[in-house]
Design a protein around this motif. Structure first.
Motif, PDB file in Angstrom:
ATOM      1  N   LEU A 124      -0.284   1.853  -1.449  1.00  0.00           N
ATOM      2  CA  LEU A 124      -1.166   1.365  -2.509  1.00  0.00           C
ATOM      3  C   LEU A 124      -1.538   2.495  -3.467  1.00  0.00           C
ATOM      4  O   LEU A 124      -1.603   2.306  -4.692  1.00  0.00           O
ATOM      5  N   ALA A 142      -2.405  -3.732  -6.580  1.00  0.00           N
ATOM      6  CA  ALA A 142      -2.634  -4.093  -5.173  1.00  0.00           C
ATOM      7  C   ALA A 142      -1.665  -5.192  -4.721  1.00  0.00           C
ATOM      8  O   ALA A 142      -1.203  -5.188  -3.576  1.00  0.00           O
ATOM      9  N   ARG A 160      -8.862  -1.056   1.310  1.00  0.00           N
ATOM     10  CA  ARG A 160      -7.798  -1.773   2.015  1.00  0.00           C
ATOM     11  C   ARG A 160      -7.997  -1.657   3.508  1.00  0.00           C
ATOM     12  O   ARG A 160      -8.177  -0.534   4.025  1.00  0.00           O
ATOM     13  N   SER A 165      -8.042  -5.347  -0.560  1.00  0.00           N
ATOM     14  CA  SER A 165      -6.762  -5.805  -0.023  1.00  0.00           C
ATOM     15  C   SER A 165      -6.889  -5.903   1.488  1.00  0.00           C
ATOM     16  O   SER A 165      -7.192  -4.917   2.154  1.00  0.00           O
ATOM     17  N   PHE A 214      -9.999   0.886  -4.824  1.00  0.00           N
ATOM     18  CA  PHE A 214      -9.477  -0.093  -3.869  1.00  0.00           C
ATOM     19  C   PHE A 214     -10.098   0.144  -2.486  1.00  0.00           C
ATOM     20  O   PHE A 214     -10.320   1.286  -2.095  1.00  0.00           O
TER      21      PHE A 214
END
Lengths: 268, 268, 268
Positions: free
Chosen positions: C205, C219, C123, C167, C121
């Motif tokens: 997260l 997410a 973010r 994200s 991920f």
């Protein structure tokens, strides 16, 4: 005097409107709290401290605050680079000599920093300011053993020697450029039971320095804002836990009426 | 037993009256919180950690607290210098082996520190104390997978081996000098949902060690103060956010009556 | 859509039941707050950052969160080791490129990290995501000068280029795996006046990634949990001080009914 109150209130509004970027090379104890206080006052904090990027950050920000609370070799290097860069760019800088007088390393570092460039402001408690001014004083770690009243002469001589504005926090805050002097009689005894509110006062001074080019005025406004917010927050606090929280809330919500009714500032 | 309660209350008052300087070489997660807890209890925190000044700080302070939560090469060097200096000066020291058992580096550092000098106190959760005592135990990072009850034998043997007082926090706190043993049945389950309250207990122990020379008594008083304040604070807390705040407020305002009615301490 | 809400609520319950260990190599400003947020959500935080033990910690934990807020040479080394190890072990990782775009050092470090291994991920706020995607954008330190809406295209291209889920936090949160996209319309403007709530969103997260193997879903759930808790907390907050406290309390006490009534999530 109501004209002075109006000027201070204008500065408070300027911080909220301009939301200046303030760089803080500060200690690990208060990083979160000073960032939150700057946000609550309406400013934008940057908390970077790596030598690799510190000059870029000084250039990006409107003011730089240097605080030696938990100094170490790496952050001292960044402090030196930052102070020099701020001086070169003509940007305001605040130096908070936390714990000056407590150890040789701390005193030597403070001297080395002041040898790099004169900061625009030096802000500390009475013991720290007296140590920097060369006045002999008993140290009790990072807290002062002497009241602010006894530091007036030292503050003036320090301001003259380093061509800066000196702000001494205590029961009465003292602000001087070496010639003029102003006093703020706000705050609350309970503020001594929350860690790092002196460091917060230095960070807040960075925000006001970013929006008010008259540096004597900037230091008065910053100390008045800090003292008034602390005093109002303390009124509704059961202890130091609620005081820390209420301080942020009051900084964020303070109205002109609350401010005007509470502030006690005088000069000579 | 009411005599013991009176003795503990006297220690609480001594911390408030003497306001001892307590040096904390601790992790970055809890620096602010342990400083605030010490201030709320009436003590004066110092949070310096540079090797260049750490011996001067040990000499200046009445007690030294060492906590390896976010250990790194630089702070471990300071911890070693501080532990040796405290030992040389005969000043009390607290060692909090945060996360012992989780990694080889953490275990090796704990061993190296204990090889430098025996601290006056070792304070940790059951898993950490059992790891240091050489008892095999499953680790879950910095939280303990075993209750304090199962650690009594390990705590006793660790106290004997290192000639120190061991304090184990858990549902029941266990304090032992290797021969005597005391139990504190205060606290609240919600305290596990606030980060670093174990670290806070270690810092608070530093404050009590600074005012009470009987070290078994100092450890009992510190654990009782921490447990009682946490329990009272939890009663009026909606969640972990309000608990952290209320804890400081209760530490600052705790009365003899509140304390006496709440404390549950027993020995054997 | 009520099926999606149910799925998110299941993830929230899973975090509380499994209480996953989440490793955070993060900045000094938010260490305490992200640890507290993880505890309030029901997870277990680890905040270690020494290179000597970081691979052991990655192996011990269920997810790893990397945040460059106050990056320095030592922590960047740990971040690289951690990202590589997580990738080797097939464990989820979150990268939060705080302040990307502000300095050359920050941009170079972000690039170096992404060269080591693709995180699961990424973010950040709109400005940070656009910087990483190679879109030119004016930086204002660590805060974004552009709204999340303008970052959708960049988020998609970044997700595709690095085979990860992106994200973006803002007035509307945007979550994308490069093909699918989801929007969360929760949160409150006051959240911008508390330092590090973006960092908190990244830590949260990590907790959801540890319990939900569908990473697009993880997410969405994390952003919905963060936005809903922040929105509910803000309703009863006078300012940023009370918001920080209330956020932890709400994370700890959030009920299915509160969640279902408040969440606003949509996909396309």
């Amino acid at each position: 005097m109501s004209e002075l109150k109006q000027k201070i209130w204008n500065d408070i509004q300027q911080v909220r409107e301009i939301s200046p970027l303030v760089l803080n090379i500060t200690n690990y104890v208060v990083m979160n709290n000073t960032a939150n206080a700057l946000l609550a006052a309406g400013a934008s904090p940057i908390m970077a401290n790596a030598p690799e990027e510190i000059e870029d950050m000084v250039a990006l920000c409107a003011a730089t605050v240097i605080n030696i609370g938990t100094l170490n070799a790496a952050t001292v290097e960044s402090m030196k680079l930052a102070l020099k860069k701020a001086d070169q760019l003509g940007k305001p800088s605040v130096f908070d000599p936390v714990g000056a007088g407590a150890t040789t390393y701390r005193n030597r570092t403070a001297e080395e920093l002041l040898d790099i460039a004169f900061p625009t402001f030096i802000r500390g408690n009475a013991g720290e300011i007296m140590t920097l001014a060369g006045t002999s004083v008993a140290s009790k770690g990072v807290d002062s053993t002497v009241g602010s009243a006894g530091s007036e002469k030292s503050a003036k001589s320090l301001a003259k020697a380093h061509q800066c504005v000196v702000s001494v926090s205590g029961e009465t805050d003292i602000i001087t450029d070496g010639t003029h002097i102003a006093y703020i009689d706000n705050g609350d005894q309970l503020m001594c039971r929350v860690t790092g509110l002196g460091c917060t006062a230095s960070a807040i001074l960075g925000a006001f320095a970013a929006v008010q080019s008259n540096r004597f005025m900037a230091a008065i406004s910053a100390a008045a804002f800090m003292g008034v917010c602390g005093e109002i927050a303390a009124r509704e606090s059961l202890g130091p836990g609620s005081l820390q929280l209420n301080l942020y809330d009051v900084m964020h919500t303070l109205t002109e009426r609350q401010f005007t009714e509470t502030v006690r500032v005088r000069g000579k």
